[in-house]
Design an enzyme around this catalytic site. Structure first.
Site, short mmCIF file in Angstrom:
data_model
loop_
_atom_site.label_atom_id
_atom_site.label_comp_id
_atom_site.label_asym_id
_atom_site.label_seq_id
_atom_site.Cartn_x
_atom_site.Cartn_y
_atom_site.Cartn_z
N ARG A 31 0.84 -1.21 0.00
CA ARG A 31 0.00 0.00 0.00
C ARG A 31 0.87 1.26 0.00
O ARG A 31 0.57 2.23 -0.68
CB ARG A 31 -0.91 0.01 1.23
CG ARG A 31 -2.09 -0.92 1.09
CD ARG A 31 -2.99 -0.87 2.31
NE ARG A 31 -3.58 0.45 2.53
CZ ARG A 31 -4.21 0.81 3.66
NH1 ARG A 31 -4.31 -0.05 4.66
NH2 ARG A 31 -4.73 2.01 3.79
N HIS A 52 -7.23 8.17 11.91
CA HIS A 52 -6.77 6.78 11.86
C HIS A 52 -5.26 6.66 11.65
O HIS A 52 -4.76 5.58 11.33
CB HIS A 52 -7.54 6.00 10.77
CG HIS A 52 -9.00 5.84 11.09
ND1 HIS A 52 -9.93 5.43 10.17
CD2 HIS A 52 -9.68 6.03 12.25
CE1 HIS A 52 -11.13 5.37 10.75
NE2 HIS A 52 -11.00 5.75 12.01
P1 OAD Z 1 -15.27 3.06 2.61
O1 OAD Z 1 -14.56 2.24 1.61
O2 OAD Z 1 -16.07 2.38 3.65
O3 OAD Z 1 -16.25 4.05 1.84
C1 OAD Z 1 -15.82 4.83 0.75
C2 OAD Z 1 -16.95 5.73 0.33
O4 OAD Z 1 -16.48 6.58 -0.70
C3 OAD Z 1 -18.17 4.98 -0.23
O5 OAD Z 1 -19.34 5.47 0.44
C4 OAD Z 1 -18.19 5.37 -1.70
O6 OAD Z 1 -19.51 5.48 -2.23
C5 OAD Z 1 -17.49 6.71 -1.69
N1 OAD Z 1 -16.81 7.09 -2.93
C6 OAD Z 1 -16.22 6.30 -3.85
N2 OAD Z 1 -15.66 7.01 -4.84
C7 OAD Z 1 -15.89 8.30 -4.53
C8 OAD Z 1 -15.56 9.54 -5.16
N3 OAD Z 1 -14.87 9.58 -6.29
N4 OAD Z 1 -15.95 10.68 -4.56
C9 OAD Z 1 -16.66 10.66 -3.40
N5 OAD Z 1 -16.99 9.52 -2.77
C10 OAD Z 1 -16.62 8.37 -3.32
O7 OAD Z 1 -14.18 4.05 3.24
P2 OAD Z 1 -14.26 4.88 4.62
O8 OAD Z 1 -15.62 5.40 4.88
O9 OAD Z 1 -13.16 5.86 4.57
O10 OAD Z 1 -10.24 2.29 8.77
O11 OAD Z 1 -13.91 3.75 5.66
C11 OAD Z 1 -13.71 4.10 7.01
C12 OAD Z 1 -12.61 3.28 7.60
O12 OAD Z 1 -12.85 1.89 7.37
C13 OAD Z 1 -11.23 3.51 7.01
O13 OAD Z 1 -10.59 4.63 7.55
C14 OAD Z 1 -10.52 2.26 7.35
C15 OAD Z 1 -11.59 1.25 7.03
O14 OAD Z 1 -11.50 0.04 7.67
C16 OAD Z 1 -9.07 1.88 9.21
O15 OAD Z 1 -8.20 1.46 8.49
C17 OAD Z 1 -8.94 1.99 10.69
#
Ligand code: OAD
Length: 268
Positions: A82, A143
């Protein structure tokens, strides 16, 4: 009044116009970003159907303290790949627009991110030009930071973006103070966020009059609680995400689009 995906995007009664007005009139804004804001930089998200990390791998194997204790080689190999991928990525138009906007009023605009990729930092440094950006404008990384490593036992840590040789236990990085294995300074499942940072985030959410949530599935707590705190203390929510989330129903304005196309138009 809530403007959802059925309202027009542009024009005098459109969602962008309304969202811009809310942000213009806001006393204090808390921005919460997630993996989606970095998607257009080429960084995979976690939960999306096609390329999300947690659709290909089990977090229990790669992102828990138990996984690291059981198999540090496997965990480091994944983090090293990564880190290598991230070295090839740069901030995109969404990070840039957000950085410029925060620098426009750093006292009243606070950025919290769940991302560990450092792209908000890089965008802020670029947008600020020479010298150091004001500390209030810095992204708060809930995080952690994938390019910081820390001791798995004592309190030692350092910024380190060198490749890690995960071929064997002997080649993994070690703490120079106590000799224990070093690990990425990111929050894993089952671990608590930095207490002081979380307190600050909750206080900022309590004071914020608007939350701008961008590119997060809003499923992982406590980060996902921040927009809820803003709402509970009477604030409004603007959500930018191509897909609906558990927050969508409570948004004053929901903009279903990619961060890279929406944020420059919303914030510049
Ligand atoms: P997710 O992968 O859960 O969600 C990503 C979000 O981004 C989804 O709701 C998509 O619809 C949206 N998305 C995708 N492409 C996009 C774009 N071009 N513009 C805007 N939105 C877009 O990721 P997180 O919510 O960040 O934790 O996940 C939270 C945490 O879960 C992360 O920080 C990580 C993970 O496990 C740790 O590593 C502790």
């Amino acid at each position: 009044m809530s403007l959802d995906d059925h309202a027009p995007l542009r024009g005098p009664t459109g969602r962008l116009t309304r969202a811009r007005a809310i942000l213009r009139d806001a006393e204090r804004v808390l921005v919460l970003t997630g993996a989606g804001i970095s998607a257009e930089s080429g960084v995979p998200t976690f939960r999306e159907a096609m390329h999300g990390y947690w659709r290909q791998f089990r977090p229990e194997d790669l992102a828990t303290p138990e996984a690291f204790a059981r198999n540090p080689i496997q965990v480091w190999a994944w983090y090293d790949s990564r880190r290598a991928q991230l070295r090839e990525c740069g901030p995109n138009r969404a990070h840039d627009a957000l950085a410029r906007w925060i620098l426009g009023a750093p006292d009243s605009r606070r950025l919290y991110t769940q991302n560990v990729d450092g792209l908000h930092h890089r965008a802020l440094t670029d947008a600020h030009g020479s010298g150091t950006p004001p500390p209030e404008a810095l992204p708060r990384e809930l995080h952690g930071d994938i390019f910081v490593i820390r001791c798995s036992v004592c309190s030692w840590s350092e910024r380190n973006d060198a490749p890690v040789d995960a071929a064997s236990i002997e080649t993994l990085p070690r703490c120079p103070q106590c000799g224990a294995l070093a690990r990425p300074a990111v929050i894993w499942f089952g671990e608590a966020l930095d207490g002081e940072l979380l307190q600050q985030a909750m206080a900022d959410a309590d004071r914020a009059t608007v939350c701008l949530s961008v590119g997060t599935s809003a499923l992982v707590h406590p980060a996902a609680s921040l927009p809820r705190i803003v709402l509970a203390s009477g604030g409004e929510l603007i959500e930018v995400n191509p897909e609906p989330t558990p927050l969508s129903a409570d948004a004053s304005v929901r903009i279903s689009g990619s961060a890279g196309s929406v944020l420059p138009e919303l914030l510049d």
